[in-house]
Enzyme design. Structure first.
Site, PDB file in Angstrom:
ATOM      1  N   SER A 176     -46.808  -9.838 -28.784  1.00 16.74           N
ATOM      2  CA  SER A 176     -46.651 -11.241 -29.153  1.00 16.74           C
ATOM      3  C   SER A 176     -46.375 -12.084 -27.916  1.00 16.74           C
ATOM      4  O   SER A 176     -46.125 -11.559 -26.833  1.00 16.74           O
ATOM      5  CB  SER A 176     -45.512 -11.407 -30.160  1.00 16.74           C
ATOM      6  OG  SER A 176     -44.311 -11.643 -29.473  1.00 16.74           O
ATOM      7  N   LYS A 177     -46.433 -13.383 -28.116  1.00 20.39           N
ATOM      8  CA  LYS A 177     -46.245 -14.310 -26.993  1.00 20.39           C
ATOM      9  C   LYS A 177     -44.861 -14.168 -26.375  1.00 20.39           C
ATOM     10  O   LYS A 177     -44.641 -14.552 -25.241  1.00 20.39           O
ATOM     11  CB  LYS A 177     -46.426 -15.750 -27.476  1.00 20.39           C
ATOM     12  CG  LYS A 177     -47.836 -16.024 -27.942  1.00 20.39           C
ATOM     13  CD  LYS A 177     -48.033 -17.509 -28.191  1.00 20.39           C
ATOM     14  CE  LYS A 177     -49.086 -17.807 -29.191  1.00 20.39           C
ATOM     15  NZ  LYS A 177     -50.398 -17.615 -29.122  1.00 20.39           N
ATOM     16  N   ARG A 178     -43.938 -13.599 -27.140  1.00 17.34           N
ATOM     17  CA  ARG A 178     -42.577 -13.462 -26.619  1.00 17.34           C
ATOM     18  C   ARG A 178     -42.380 -12.158 -25.833  1.00 17.34           C
ATOM     19  O   ARG A 178     -41.393 -11.998 -25.154  1.00 17.34           O
ATOM     20  CB  ARG A 178     -41.564 -13.531 -27.772  1.00 17.34           C
ATOM     21  CG  ARG A 178     -41.369 -14.930 -28.321  1.00 17.34           C
ATOM     22  CD  ARG A 178     -40.468 -14.922 -29.529  1.00 17.34           C
ATOM     23  NE  ARG A 178     -40.999 -14.076 -30.582  1.00 17.34           N
ATOM     24  CZ  ARG A 178     -41.956 -14.469 -31.431  1.00 17.34           C
ATOM     25  NH1 ARG A 178     -42.452 -15.673 -31.349  1.00 17.34           N
ATOM     26  NH2 ARG A 178     -42.406 -13.663 -32.358  1.00 17.34           N
TER      27      ARG A 178
END
Ligand code: GLU
Length: 462
Positions: A230-232
């Site tokens: 994910s983007k995180r």
């Protein structure tokens, strides 16, 4: 590189301010396919979400693409025959296509919104998620011949919004209209869009257009294979690699392998070769694991393969930034040190630490290295013998230095390599680093001997 062809692919990001690794990989695969086939690579900005699509977000995206060397043939800053390349500037085109659907009775208005109208028998069903009765349609199944996933058959069961009541057009509609209007022949995108494809094909058919070839590329998974990256997640943004001074060609090479492989297991390859070999049949169906260690390995391979001039040219600003060198640093000395350090460097990020001690006289002695060197033998006795022996070295080159250490060892009835670890520790404070003889030569006779004497004095004091 290849004969011109009719192939037109596009990368259609919705800029958010970050260039995520998944987006970069989608852009890259489109670019590779265009370059492989001699087609055109179009960059289309899907900026319908006006709140998130700022000029900064666009700049971050374009910068990221340029950093990776993904040049587009049509799009922002470049223009082309199928513009504008921003969805926000294509309202007239959408209105025209919407009218076509209305005229063909394939769209209707309800409560201010415009819906796409499916064909088939209508019935009402209770939807437990929406907790309401909804109208469903018994449609003909849509079979998408996906170039990677094979035949994917889906039914679209409910009419869907193509223009919201506030006048904004829906994603499915503008995405398809643009692909038609821009003559896109192949849609290469993330697997998360596979579920949209049947809807898209419905729109193509309603507009009397032939759908493009679809190629849905696998998701990027975390290294343990458990779940989607994910983007995180750490390492998921291209800008991190820019900041950490990764080599763009290495990152690009790594991204090529996220879901594609050339079948013979080869990994580090010049981009021209990847372009030559890239095709849909080399793209896997299953998720691609994001392995940061592999990226680090590939980056090191690229770094060590750089022409030494390029290595120096790239290293200088990083060392300046880290305060290792400044305007007083001698060009020749810098070059000599970098030339012998390149084969030992893992990455530019660690370079200041690796070569830092070679540029300042108040470098620290690594306690671990000290412990290791002093664990056996009599390093201080060896150092005391070495200093006068090296004073006589002339010329100060590797061969002559080596000869002197060798004859010293013979004379003292020691092994040559009994002198090496203490010499290294004294001149660099470390246990590892560039080849010792090369390092001695690069430091120069005066500096090397001065460091050895000072080390001996300090040890005598302590
Ligand atoms: N704007 C969409 C996205 O960023 C494009 C999807 C597509 O490539 O069709 O996911």
């Amino acid at each position: 590189m290849n004969e011109p062809s009719e192939v037109r692919v596009r990368f259609a990001p919705s800029p958010t301010g970050f260039f995520h690794i998944g987006s970069a990989r989608t852009a890259l695969f489109n670019w590779l396919y265009a370059r492989h086939t001699g087609g055109k690579f179009v960059l289309r900005i899907e900026d319908t979400d006006t709140a998130r699509n700022t000029p900064e977000a666009l700049a971050a995206l374009l910068e990221g693409m340029r950093w990776l060397g993904l040049d587009w043939d049509e799009g922002p800053e470049k223009g082309g025959d199928y513009g504008p390349y921003f969805q926000s500037e294509r309202q007239d085109i959408y209105a025209e296509y919407l009218q076509k659907l209305l005229d063909a009775d394939r769209a209707y208005e309800k409560d201010g919104a415009v819906y796409f109208k499916l064909l088939g028998e209508r019935y009402v069903e209770f939807d437990k998620y929406k907790d309401a009765e909804i109208e469903k349609v018994r449609t003909e199944p849509i079979t998408v011949k996906d170039a990677i996933r094979g035949d994917v058959t889906r039914n679209v069961e409910t009419d869907f919004v193509i223009r919201r009541s506030n006048g904004d057009y829906g994603f499915h509609f503008v995405n398809v209209v643009d692909d038609i209007a821009m003559n896109i022949t192949h849609v290469i995108r993330g697997e998360d869009h596979l579920s949209n494809t049947a809807r898209h094909v419905e729109i193509y058919q309603a507009l009397g257009a032939t759908p493009p070839v679809f190629a849905h590329i696998p998701l990027i998974l975390k290294v343990d294979g458990k779940g989607k990256m994910s983007k995180r997640d750490e390492g998921s943004l291209i800008e991190e690699y820019v900041k950490r001074s990764f080599i763009p060609e290495a990152v690009r090479n790594f991204l090529c392998l996220l879901g594609w492989n050339p079948k013979d297991g080869q990994e580090v390859m010049p981009i021209a070769e990847i372009i030559e070999r890239f095709d849909f049949d080399g793209i896997q169906k299953e998720g691609a694991r994001f392995d940061e260690k592999k990226l680090a390995f590939i980056n090191t391979e690229y770094l060590r393969a750089l022409p030494v001039e390029t290595f120096c040219w790239l290293a200088a600003p990083i060392l300046t930034e880290a305060g290792v060198i400044d305007e007083h640093t001698q060009e020749d000395y810098l070059h000599a040190i970098l030339a012998i350090s390149q084969e030992k460097a893992r990455d530019f990020e660690g370079l200041p630490e690796l070569v830092g001690p070679l540029f300042k006289e108040d470098f620290t002695i690594d306690p671990e290295a000290h412990k290791r060197v002093f664990k056996k033998g009599e390093p201080l006795a060896r150092l005391a013998e070495l200093i006068p022996a090296l004073e006589g070295v002339d010329p100060w080159d590797e061969q002559t230095i080596d000869n002197h250490i060798l004859s010293l060892a013979e004379k003292m009835d020691q092994r040559k390599f009994d002198y090496f670890p203490i010499a290294r520790l004294a001149i660099s404070g470390q246990a590892g680093g560039p080849d010792l003889l090369a390092l001695l030569r690069a430091l120069g006779k005066d500096r090397a001997l001065m460091r050895m004497r000072r080390f001996a004095e300090r040890e005598a004091e302590s």
